[in-house]
Enzyme design. Sequence first.
Site, PDB file in Angstrom:
ATOM      1  N   GLU A  76      -4.370   7.655  -3.449  1.00 49.74           N
ATOM      2  CA  GLU A  76      -4.884   6.424  -2.851  1.00 49.74           C
ATOM      3  C   GLU A  76      -5.270   5.401  -3.924  1.00 49.74           C
ATOM      4  O   GLU A  76      -5.244   4.194  -3.679  1.00 49.74           O
ATOM      5  CB  GLU A  76      -6.090   6.773  -1.964  1.00 49.74           C
ATOM      6  CG  GLU A  76      -6.475   5.721  -0.955  1.00 49.74           C
ATOM      7  CD  GLU A  76      -5.456   5.510   0.161  1.00 49.74           C
ATOM      8  OE1 GLU A  76      -4.507   6.298   0.295  1.00 49.74           O
ATOM      9  OE2 GLU A  76      -5.624   4.530   0.890  1.00 49.74           O
ATOM     10  N   HIS A  95       0.838  -1.202   0.000  1.00 51.74           N
ATOM     11  CA  HIS A  95       0.000   0.000   0.000  1.00 51.74           C
ATOM     12  C   HIS A  95       0.877   1.258   0.000  1.00 51.74           C
ATOM     13  O   HIS A  95       0.763   2.111  -0.881  1.00 51.74           O
ATOM     14  CB  HIS A  95      -0.913  -0.011   1.231  1.00 51.74           C
ATOM     15  CG  HIS A  95      -1.785   1.191   1.334  1.00 51.74           C
ATOM     16  ND1 HIS A  95      -3.103   1.190   0.978  1.00 51.74           N
ATOM     17  CD2 HIS A  95      -1.527   2.469   1.733  1.00 51.74           C
ATOM     18  CE1 HIS A  95      -3.616   2.402   1.140  1.00 51.74           C
ATOM     19  NE2 HIS A  95      -2.673   3.194   1.613  1.00 51.74           N
ATOM     20  N   GLU A  96       1.772   1.323   0.989  1.00 47.66           N
ATOM     21  CA  GLU A  96       2.630   2.508   1.082  1.00 47.66           C
ATOM     22  C   GLU A  96       3.588   2.558  -0.111  1.00 47.66           C
ATOM     23  O   GLU A  96       3.929   3.645  -0.594  1.00 47.66           O
ATOM     24  CB  GLU A  96       3.394   2.518   2.406  1.00 47.66           C
ATOM     25  CG  GLU A  96       2.501   2.513   3.675  1.00 47.66           C
ATOM     26  CD  GLU A  96       1.437   3.595   3.703  1.00 47.66           C
ATOM     27  OE1 GLU A  96       1.619   4.650   3.051  1.00 47.66           O
ATOM     28  OE2 GLU A  96       0.397   3.392   4.373  1.00 47.66           O
ATOM     29  N   HIS A 113       1.958   4.323  -2.906  1.00 48.44           N
ATOM     30  CA  HIS A 113       2.112   5.779  -2.744  1.00 48.44           C
ATOM     31  C   HIS A 113       3.518   6.207  -3.159  1.00 48.44           C
ATOM     32  O   HIS A 113       3.717   7.227  -3.815  1.00 48.44           O
ATOM     33  CB  HIS A 113       1.899   6.176  -1.278  1.00 48.44           C
ATOM     34  CG  HIS A 113       0.467   6.163  -0.832  1.00 48.44           C
ATOM     35  ND1 HIS A 113      -0.517   6.880  -1.468  1.00 48.44           N
ATOM     36  CD2 HIS A 113      -0.146   5.535   0.205  1.00 48.44           C
ATOM     37  CE1 HIS A 113      -1.680   6.688  -0.836  1.00 48.44           C
ATOM     38  NE2 HIS A 113      -1.482   5.872   0.171  1.00 48.44           N
TER      39      HIS A 113
HETATM   40 ZN    ZN Z   1      -2.894   5.297   1.625  1.00 50.67          ZN
END
Ligand code: ZN
Length: 500
Positions: free
Chosen positions: A294, A264-265, A268
Amino acid sequence: MSTLTIAHLRETLAEIHDLNAAMSVLEWDMEVMMPPKGAEARGEQLATLSALRHRLATSSELDRMLTALEARASELDSSEACLVAETRYDFLRATRLPESFVRRLSEAQSAGYNAWLTARAESDFPAFRPHLEKLVDLQREAAELYGYEGSPYNALLESYERGMRVEMLRPLFAQLGECQKNLVARITDQDMHQRFDWLGGTWPEDAQRRLSLRVLADMGYDLDAGRLDTAPHPFCTHFDIGDVRITSRYDAHDPFSALFTAMHEGGHALYDQGLDPEWRRTPLAEAPSLGIHECNSRMWENIIGRGRAFWTRYLPALREAFPGRLDNVTVQQIHEAVNRVEPSLIRVEADECTYNLHVIIRFELELQLIEGNLAVADIPDAWNALYKEYLGVDVPDDAHGCLQDVHWSHGMIGYFPTYALGNLYSAQMFEAALRDIPGLLDDVASGNLLTLREWLRQKIHRIGRRMTAPEIVKAATGKDPGAEPYLAYLESKFGELYAL
Ligand code: ZN
């Protein structure tokens, strides 16, 4: 008389950017390294820097520069014209808030965050309440200073998802809430008796970390321009394209949560590493909204990481990380295990079917707080009632309820909806990626994750703020952003998994 040029503007923007970056370093340090007694001084340091940044971002010199460049708009190329327009937008928004207000807000944010840390650890909402009251008051004041049409919440939403309005979110969230509640009911009505015994026991942290790093490298996260550290609240931050850092956390009883957090990170981080280097230290090397940021993290974490193709490739890597533990576990079993649907208390641990419901609850509460229809003191009761209504769960204490998220302690109101929007964008964009990249799922199944990163780089990362989030989605997919692709994705994936 010297002519003001884009180069002059970029000098000032670089100063603003560097102050921002310095604040981000201090914030990263606060969450990853700082000893507890450093908190008070750090609050003062951040307040000073944010006041300085505010002074630069609202200076009459910057205003004069913009006016001069606006008068020569016809001489500018499209990127330069966009830079001037975006800087003007930021200038107008920043000048709405007086410096004294910015300083008060910054101090209240630091105090609020530190009070929240203790309050959450002790599940003591009354200890956090005065801080939250102050922060909500400040945000209501900010809404008045910014100005708005319709709900004051619109003024706050604008900071996170430009152009988004309560009037658009209400019907969107009503549709999502209805469809996802219905989907969850169909799933949890089933008596699947799925067995996950093999998930028991403990899973060494260092092995989890090595696996995370391996997948991050395959995703194309440049570790010479990044770091993976440990923090209680996972996040991604960047000081420059050449320094994009992520944090993760480890659960010894779950072999997957750290990996999905890292993906997830990492999603980003790929965005921030992929911004246009030609325009570094300017708004053109920034994302236009949190929702579109996101979109990337959700795509990597859920559509890729919780997808079958990914595990075809990474089950052997998982077996290598935990020798002897998973020899008899199949891709199908992993796919079922990482997609268990269960209404729960904690947003960050929620599955894809229930996640947006957590977001909708926060949106409803925030809207009432900002519109003056809910007192901070009544949050715990309202929170618990909504969890019963949307997820059918009883909240045992505020640590597992309204104290779970960090956002309000930073005074960030209007932020949560971007998580749900990110989910919607991710499914719509991935549909387009599947059309554009022949054999994309075969690439994923063979560990080639770079074709998707490259597609995202061209369709999103490089654009920076030259387009808004809805424009980016429309340009890539041919359609305005909507709920249908995400709902279709959920129906297809979970319909198959749960034989609905
Ligand atoms: Zn996030």
